[in-house]
Design an enzyme around this catalytic site. Structure first.
Site, PDB file in Angstrom:
ATOM      1  N   ASP A  79       0.825  -1.211   0.000  1.00  0.00           N
ATOM      2  CA  ASP A  79       0.000   0.000   0.000  1.00  0.00           C
ATOM      3  C   ASP A  79       0.854   1.254   0.000  1.00  0.00           C
ATOM      4  O   ASP A  79       2.054   1.222   0.288  1.00  0.00           O
ATOM      5  CB  ASP A  79      -0.952   0.005   1.182  1.00  0.00           C
ATOM      6  CG  ASP A  79      -0.236  -0.078   2.530  1.00  0.00           C
ATOM      7  OD1 ASP A  79       0.771  -0.801   2.632  1.00  0.00           O
ATOM      8  OD2 ASP A  79      -0.685   0.586   3.492  1.00  0.00           O
ATOM      9  N   ASP A 116       7.560   4.917  -1.592  1.00  0.00           N
ATOM     10  CA  ASP A 116       7.393   4.317  -0.274  1.00  0.00           C
ATOM     11  C   ASP A 116       6.148   3.445  -0.336  1.00  0.00           C
ATOM     12  O   ASP A 116       5.039   3.962  -0.273  1.00  0.00           O
ATOM     13  CB  ASP A 116       7.253   5.424   0.777  1.00  0.00           C
ATOM     14  CG  ASP A 116       6.822   4.912   2.141  1.00  0.00           C
ATOM     15  OD1 ASP A 116       6.955   3.703   2.402  1.00  0.00           O
ATOM     16  OD2 ASP A 116       6.331   5.731   2.939  1.00  0.00           O
ATOM     17  N   GLU A 146       0.051  -1.274   5.619  1.00  0.00           N
ATOM     18  CA  GLU A 146       1.138  -0.791   6.470  1.00  0.00           C
ATOM     19  C   GLU A 146       0.925   0.652   6.891  1.00  0.00           C
ATOM     20  O   GLU A 146       1.182   1.035   8.031  1.00  0.00           O
ATOM     21  CB  GLU A 146       2.471  -0.925   5.717  1.00  0.00           C
ATOM     22  CG  GLU A 146       3.710  -0.691   6.570  1.00  0.00           C
ATOM     23  CD  GLU A 146       4.220   0.737   6.533  1.00  0.00           C
ATOM     24  OE1 GLU A 146       5.191   1.041   7.261  1.00  0.00           O
ATOM     25  OE2 GLU A 146       3.663   1.572   5.789  1.00  0.00           O
ATOM     26  N   GLU A 147       0.440   1.477   5.959  1.00  0.00           N
ATOM     27  CA  GLU A 147       0.449   2.915   6.182  1.00  0.00           C
ATOM     28  C   GLU A 147      -0.627   3.401   7.148  1.00  0.00           C
ATOM     29  O   GLU A 147      -0.557   4.534   7.619  1.00  0.00           O
ATOM     30  CB  GLU A 147       0.293   3.647   4.836  1.00  0.00           C
ATOM     31  CG  GLU A 147       1.431   3.401   3.856  1.00  0.00           C
ATOM     32  CD  GLU A 147       2.745   4.047   4.276  1.00  0.00           C
ATOM     33  OE1 GLU A 147       2.821   4.569   5.400  1.00  0.00           O
ATOM     34  OE2 GLU A 147       3.689   4.033   3.474  1.00  0.00           O
TER      35      GLU A 147
END
Length: 480
Positions: A79, A116, A146-147
């Site tokens: 993600d 990223d 993850e974010e």
């Protein structure tokens, strides 16, 4: 469409990264990009497995003659943060990114780039598709979500992995090797306020702030970047009997808020006085904010009449917003001066029809060092009558400077580039801490090419660092 000067070497990594920029991949909506990875795995006869959380592991057989070597995990998240400027029309759930190259950097047009951690994902895919790479058995781990709180790593079914050596490709400074990361936690505060019509003599206004740099609330928190929420509250402080109507500032817990607006009612005299102060405020802020924030713009304009909070409730809320901490709170006594030990990001404010939601996040290496800060934040919230919802925390990755993998990685870097790499811990929530807790005895090393402005519309990837990053990754795998 690819920019005319889009980089082409190393071929496999750049082609995969380009394809990833074509596929929308917000947190919790990674199905399409996961399908792309699965398609690559199946096209190259690689077995793959999904866990219940949606994490994907692709199993890559060793190169000829390396079958007996220990398995290495290559870890990235699928993600990306989805942030854009207010003037940019872009749907992160439907639209491909619009890329451009400027002065040796790859970036997107007024949106996050997703380097990223898309560049790391592209590197993992290149290991799968480039027949010239020599490597031991690989387990390519692609996590999700993850974010927005490291949800994929937290929910990982570790039985899918056999490796105990792991390379994480989610750091953002080339020539640096990372052996530790911060843990984190956070809060969502809420409250319902009574609303009423504005006082008869009041007009309605919106104060808007835009043009700050924003950025990653971990790796850029030490840069003292402007916080749009804090600055808007400062601007409103002298306004007399102000009544708050609405607010929208910031986008996510892990992003330093770069823009936003607050709507309110006040007297014409107070609005005129605020209008006269705008230039002075902007000049004063530019006097101490970093150069990246000097494009800030503060605007005041009439707003549609709306229900508002009382003057007393409005003033109390502005006071607590002013008092809540933001920024680096403690620095490491052992590591370089820019390594933050404890920080807090006052990240997001939403207010409409008397319903308040406020979000703040906390980062730390040692959770005990953050106890007093946690008490301070929650104490202020309690005094303001806010409901407190704690966001589940995640562990840090305590630095291991005696790591055998680190020793090998340092030696290789010196041989390849004739320079000693910096060895660091990072004040950000890499998944390594969580994964290490699920993989007992794992030896982990993290590195990546240079990325700047992560989590902001200025996110950009230094093109010149990608080829040496790839060379280093493949050389390290050949040794392992």
């Amino acid at each position: 469409m690819k920019p005319r000067d889009f980089p082409v070497d190393p071929e496999h990594i750049w082609e995969h990264f380009y394809q990833l920029t074509r596929i929308p991949r917000p947190s919790k909506a990674e199905a399409a990009v996961r399908d792309y990875v699965i398609g690559q795995a199946e096209a190259h006869d690689c077995r793959w497995q999904l866990d219940a959380t949606g994490n994907l592991v692709v199993y890559v057989l060793a190169s000829a003659g390396r079958e007996g070597h220990a398995t290495v995990i290559i870890q990235n998240h699928l993600d990306m943060v989805t942030v854009k400027t207010l003037d940019k029309q872009h749907d992160f759930y439907r639209d491909p990114l619009q890329l451009k190259v400027e002065d040796g950097w790859l970036l997107a047009d007024r949106t996050t780039l997703g380097a990223d951690n898309g560049l790391g994902c592209a590197a993992a895919l290149a290991l799968l598709t480039d027949p010239d790479v020599q490597h031991p058995p690989l387990e390519l781990l692609f996590t999700v979500d993850e974010e927005t709180g490291l949800g994929g790593a937290l929910g990982l079914d570790a039985s899918l992995l056999s490796g105990r050596v792991m390379l994480n490709l989610d750091t953002e400074d080339w020539h640096e090797l990372y052996v530790g990361c911060a843990g984190g936690a956070g809060w969502v505060f809420s409250r319902d306020y009574a609303v009423q019509s504005p006082a008869a003599e009041f007009g309605c206004w919106t104060l808007e702030l835009k043009g700050l740099a924003g950025g990653h609330s971990g790796i850029e928190i030490h840069l003292q970047l402007g916080n749009a929420l804090k600055l808007l509250v400062e601007a409103l402080d002298p306004v007399g009997s102000l009544q708050l109507a609405a607010a929208s500032v910031g986008v996510a817990h892990n992003v330093i808020p770069r823009e936003g607006n607050i709507s309110f009612a006040c007297s014409s005299a107070d609005a005129e006085a605020l209008q006269r102060r705008l230039d002075e405020l902007q000049q004063r802020w530019r006097g101490y904010l970093p150069a990246a924030d000097h494009s800030l713009e503060l605007l005041l304009y009439p707003a549609e009449p709306a229900q508002v909070m009382s003057s007393a409730d409005s003033r109390d809320l502005l006071r607590v917003l002013a008092a809540l901490p933001h920024g680096a709170q403690a620095y490491s006594l052992e590591q370089p001066a820019d390594l933050v030990d404890v920080s807090v990001n006052l990240a997001r404010l939403q207010l409409a029809a008397g319903k308040l939601e406020l979000e703040s996040s906390l980062r730390f290496f040692n959770p005990e060092q953050a106890i007093s800060l946690r008490m301070a934040v929650e104490g202020l919230a309690q005094l303001a009558g806010l409901h407190i919802q704690r966001i589940a925390g995640y562990p840090g990755w305590q630095p291991d400077f005696a790591s055998p993998l680190l020793a090998r990685g340092k030696a290789l870097h010196e041989r390849l580039f004739d320079s000693v790499p910096a060895v660091k811990a990072i004040h950000a929530g890499l998944e390594c801490g969580i994964l290490k807790s699920k993989l007992p005895g794992a030896d982990i090393l993290s590195f990546g090419p240079t990325i700047r402005g992560a989590h902001s519309p200025t996110e950009r990837l230094c093109i010149a660092t990608v080829a040496p990053f790839w060379h280093y990754l493949t050389a390290l795998l050949a040794e392992l």
